[in-house]
Design an enzyme around this catalytic site. Structure first.
Site, PDB file in Angstrom:
ATOM      1  N   HIS A  77      39.379  47.057  -5.551  1.00 59.89           N
ATOM      2  CA  HIS A  77      40.654  46.596  -5.509  1.00 59.89           C
ATOM      3  C   HIS A  77      40.177  45.058  -5.567  1.00 59.89           C
ATOM      4  O   HIS A  77      39.520  44.890  -5.045  1.00 59.89           O
ATOM      5  CB  HIS A  77      40.668  46.845  -3.918  1.00 59.89           C
ATOM      6  CG  HIS A  77      39.810  46.748  -2.978  1.00 59.89           C
ATOM      7  ND1 HIS A  77      40.104  45.416  -2.349  1.00 59.89           N
ATOM      8  CD2 HIS A  77      38.650  46.548  -2.202  1.00 59.89           C
ATOM      9  CE1 HIS A  77      39.535  45.386  -0.950  1.00 59.89           C
ATOM     10  NE2 HIS A  77      38.787  46.247  -0.626  1.00 59.89           N
ATOM     11  N   ASP A  79      42.551  43.189  -3.588  1.00 58.46           N
ATOM     12  CA  ASP A  79      43.218  42.174  -2.428  1.00 58.46           C
ATOM     13  C   ASP A  79      42.281  41.781  -1.546  1.00 58.46           C
ATOM     14  O   ASP A  79      41.105  42.656  -1.747  1.00 58.46           O
ATOM     15  CB  ASP A  79      44.553  43.240  -2.248  1.00 58.46           C
ATOM     16  CG  ASP A  79      43.662  44.718  -1.809  1.00 58.46           C
ATOM     17  OD1 ASP A  79      43.115  45.068  -2.232  1.00 58.46           O
ATOM     18  OD2 ASP A  79      44.485  44.378  -0.640  1.00 58.46           O
ATOM     19  N   ASP A 110      33.984  41.667   0.046  1.00 60.54           N
ATOM     20  CA  ASP A 110      35.258  42.805   0.371  1.00 60.54           C
ATOM     21  C   ASP A 110      36.225  42.090  -0.569  1.00 60.54           C
ATOM     22  O   ASP A 110      37.479  41.660  -0.538  1.00 60.54           O
ATOM     23  CB  ASP A 110      34.903  43.084   1.299  1.00 60.54           C
ATOM     24  CG  ASP A 110      36.328  44.150   1.715  1.00 60.54           C
ATOM     25  OD1 ASP A 110      36.516  44.757   0.896  1.00 60.54           O
ATOM     26  OD2 ASP A 110      37.137  43.889   2.925  1.00 60.54           O
ATOM     27  N   GLU A 145      45.138  47.642  -1.665  1.00 61.89           N
ATOM     28  CA  GLU A 145      44.085  48.683  -0.486  1.00 61.89           C
ATOM     29  C   GLU A 145      44.081  47.905   0.504  1.00 61.89           C
ATOM     30  O   GLU A 145      43.743  48.649   1.315  1.00 61.89           O
ATOM     31  CB  GLU A 145      42.774  48.038  -1.376  1.00 61.89           C
ATOM     32  CG  GLU A 145      41.668  49.545  -0.875  1.00 61.89           C
ATOM     33  CD  GLU A 145      40.544  48.992   0.705  1.00 61.89           C
ATOM     34  OE1 GLU A 145      40.143  50.111   0.777  1.00 61.89           O
ATOM     35  OE2 GLU A 145      41.177  48.491   0.496  1.00 61.89           O
ATOM     36  N   GLU A 146      43.717  47.019   0.490  1.00 63.12           N
ATOM     37  CA  GLU A 146      43.724  45.906   2.100  1.00 63.12           C
ATOM     38  C   GLU A 146      44.712  47.052   2.668  1.00 63.12           C
ATOM     39  O   GLU A 146      44.620  47.292   4.141  1.00 63.12           O
ATOM     40  CB  GLU A 146      43.504  44.614   2.333  1.00 63.12           C
ATOM     41  CG  GLU A 146      42.296  44.667   1.655  1.00 63.12           C
ATOM     42  CD  GLU A 146      40.740  44.285   2.573  1.00 63.12           C
ATOM     43  OE1 GLU A 146      40.890  45.791   3.053  1.00 63.12           O
ATOM     44  OE2 GLU A 146      39.558  44.260   2.180  1.00 63.12           O
ATOM     45  N   GLU A 171      33.151  48.753  -4.393  1.00 62.89           N
ATOM     46  CA  GLU A 171      33.002  48.495  -2.860  1.00 62.89           C
ATOM     47  C   GLU A 171      31.671  48.147  -2.313  1.00 62.89           C
ATOM     48  O   GLU A 171      30.229  48.291  -2.401  1.00 62.89           O
ATOM     49  CB  GLU A 171      33.213  49.441  -2.018  1.00 62.89           C
ATOM     50  CG  GLU A 171      34.996  49.523  -2.300  1.00 62.89           C
ATOM     51  CD  GLU A 171      35.885  48.217  -1.462  1.00 62.89           C
ATOM     52  OE1 GLU A 171      34.642  47.907  -0.628  1.00 62.89           O
ATOM     53  OE2 GLU A 171      37.293  49.345  -0.394  1.00 62.89           O
ATOM     54  N   HIS A 409      36.071  41.260   6.249  1.00 64.57           N
ATOM     55  CA  HIS A 409      37.116  41.192   7.077  1.00 64.57           C
ATOM     56  C   HIS A 409      36.034  40.204   7.737  1.00 64.57           C
ATOM     57  O   HIS A 409      36.907  39.923   9.024  1.00 64.57           O
ATOM     58  CB  HIS A 409      37.728  41.777   8.158  1.00 64.57           C
ATOM     59  CG  HIS A 409      38.030  42.577   7.039  1.00 64.57           C
ATOM     60  ND1 HIS A 409      38.740  44.769   7.882  1.00 64.57           N
ATOM     61  CD2 HIS A 409      37.921  43.430   5.742  1.00 64.57           C
ATOM     62  CE1 HIS A 409      39.617  45.030   6.634  1.00 64.57           C
ATOM     63  NE2 HIS A 409      38.822  44.837   5.096  1.00 64.57           N
TER      64      HIS A 409
END
Length: 436
Positions: A77, A79, A110, A145-146, A171, A409
């Protein structure tokens, strides 16, 4: 295969992978705003020799290498979450930084590093003559995805009609191989009341007071043990074979949890009794739990039953448009998934890794103590697109990706150049070992 040649070739592209990752970090790409990142990935795929590159109507970029019969997928992913409080950053999150061993910036772990390693892993397959008539490779740079884990793969599988034989999630895995994760769902509880003047609250029916009772039961569901006399047995019960036929995998993944994440109310004024109250629950699910069972256990709480028709328990729906304007609604349910230890995919990835790097996790010096303390094959704490790939659609999924879960994050996010190289090499070796 010449595993030393794969390692050497992957190392030779460290500078190219670093440049590519820094380019991606520099382009803001939060969920539903990924257009610039997707365009840059497509450019790199074409540059390194992918046989076909396309962007689907949702906005996912799909790059194909090879022409064999069996399709093997790599998911990343692309984003990112937002920046949060800027004062917590020690450097510009989009300019990032680079030193001898690290790359910093929003999305470094991430999980923009994952698409970088996957693109160059496919390049290595082609360059080293590893592609054969047995397989072809799909590298998917996926969106949203987020916001909504797995939505992108629901679209790829059901609308693009693309179904790989198995998928590697890129990931971050802290140097390990991950074979599963707890699921999650987003639950809403709505409680009705009747307003009245605050000077005589007995004339009304305070929805906040009702919700307060319910929240105590929700808290008990998370914190209680499973003693027989308890009105509310805790979620830990799912680790016990008495309550859960899938208790072994539940113990591997860890127990489920539930917590309140949001609260809302309505009232005519600050001088009135509240006439409604609602909360959002973050529910993490272990093996053996489903969306039906999770909703039912909330509906069965003593306080929920006590207030009867004044309480509604439901599941949220996601329907935000992608950056291309496409709306693809889905319920906010992200199933638990786990691939068995003895599965052919698990064994093939372990074989690829061990032939290249040995039986333990490797990494940059600052990561080694933590990584070596953990088994090579383990599981994620957070959620991934595997909730759709394997959780909803039954396609085997396994995880191996550059970076660290703890960086996700967080301010001052970073990854390590060695991880990019390691993952690209393992990705390159995997399909041949799987198809042998």
């Amino acid at each position: 295969m010449d595993f030393n040649a794969i390692k050497k070739a992957s190392m030779s592209y460290e500078a190219d992978m670093t440049r590519f990752l820094r380019d991606l970090i520099a382009i803001p790409g939060e969920s539903c705003g990924e257009a610039g990142v997707i365009k840059r990935i497509a450019e790199e795929m074409e540059k390194v020799g992918f046989d076909r590159v396309e962007i689907d109507p949702m906005g996912n970029v799909l790059g194909y290498m090879g022409g064999g019969e069996r399709l093997i997928g790599y998911d990343a992913h692309i984003d990112t979450v937002g920046l949060g409080e800027l004062s917590n950053w020690k450097f510009d999150p989009y300019e990032g930084y680079e030193n001898e061993t690290e790359i910093g910036g929003r999305g470094a772990s991430d999980q923009l590093g994952g698409i970088v390693s996957a693109v160059y892993g496919a390049k290595l397959m082609k360059e080293l003559g590893l592609l054969s008539e047995k397989y072809r490779v799909l590298v998917a740079g996926t969106v949203q995805e987020e916001d909504c884990d797995g939505l992108c793969w629901q679209y790829i599988i059901n609308e693009d009609k693309v179904r790989p034989e198995f998928v590697v999630s890129t990931e971050p895995t802290d140097g390990g191989i991950y074979r599963g994760q707890r699921g999650r769902m987003e639950i809403r509880i709505d409680v009705k009341g009747i307003s009245c003047h605050g000077s005589a609250p007995e004339r009304g029916d305070n929805a906040i007071y009702k919700m307060a009772d319910i929240l105590q039961d929700v808290r008990a569901l998370n914190e209680n043990d499973a003693c027989g006399e308890r009105a509310v047995k805790g979620l830990v019960k799912m680790l016990d074979e008495k309550y859960n036929p899938e208790w072994r995998e539940a113990r591997f993944l860890g127990r489920g949890t539930v917590t309140v994440s949001e609260i809302f109310f309505t009232s005519p004024s600050r001088c009135a009794v509240a006439d409604s109250c609602s909360v959002s629950l973050d529910r993490r699910m272990t093996a053996g739990e489903s969306w039906e069972s999770c909703l039912e256990e909330i509906r069965a709480l003593p306080s929920v039953k006590k207030y009867g028709g004044d309480v509604t328990v439901s599941m949220y729906e996601y329907s935000r448009p992608s950056y291309k304007g496409l709306v693809y609604p889905i319920e906010c349910y992200f199933p638990t998934w786990v691939i068995p230890e003895e599965h052919k995919v698990t064994k093939a990835l372990e074989e690829a890794y061990k032939n290249l790097y040995g039986s333990g996790r490797i990494g940059a010096e600052e990561t080694l103590a933590m990584r070596k303390a953990r088994p090579l094959t383990d599981k994620w704490t957070f959620s991934t697109n595997g909730v759709s790939i394997m959780g909803r659609n039954g396609i085997p999924c396994i995880g191996f990706g550059p970076g660290a879960e703890a960086q996700a994050h967080a301010p001052n996010e970073k990854t390590w150049k060695q991880d990019l190289v390691t993952c690209a090499a393992v990705y390159a070796a995997l399909p041949t070992l799987y198809c042998k």
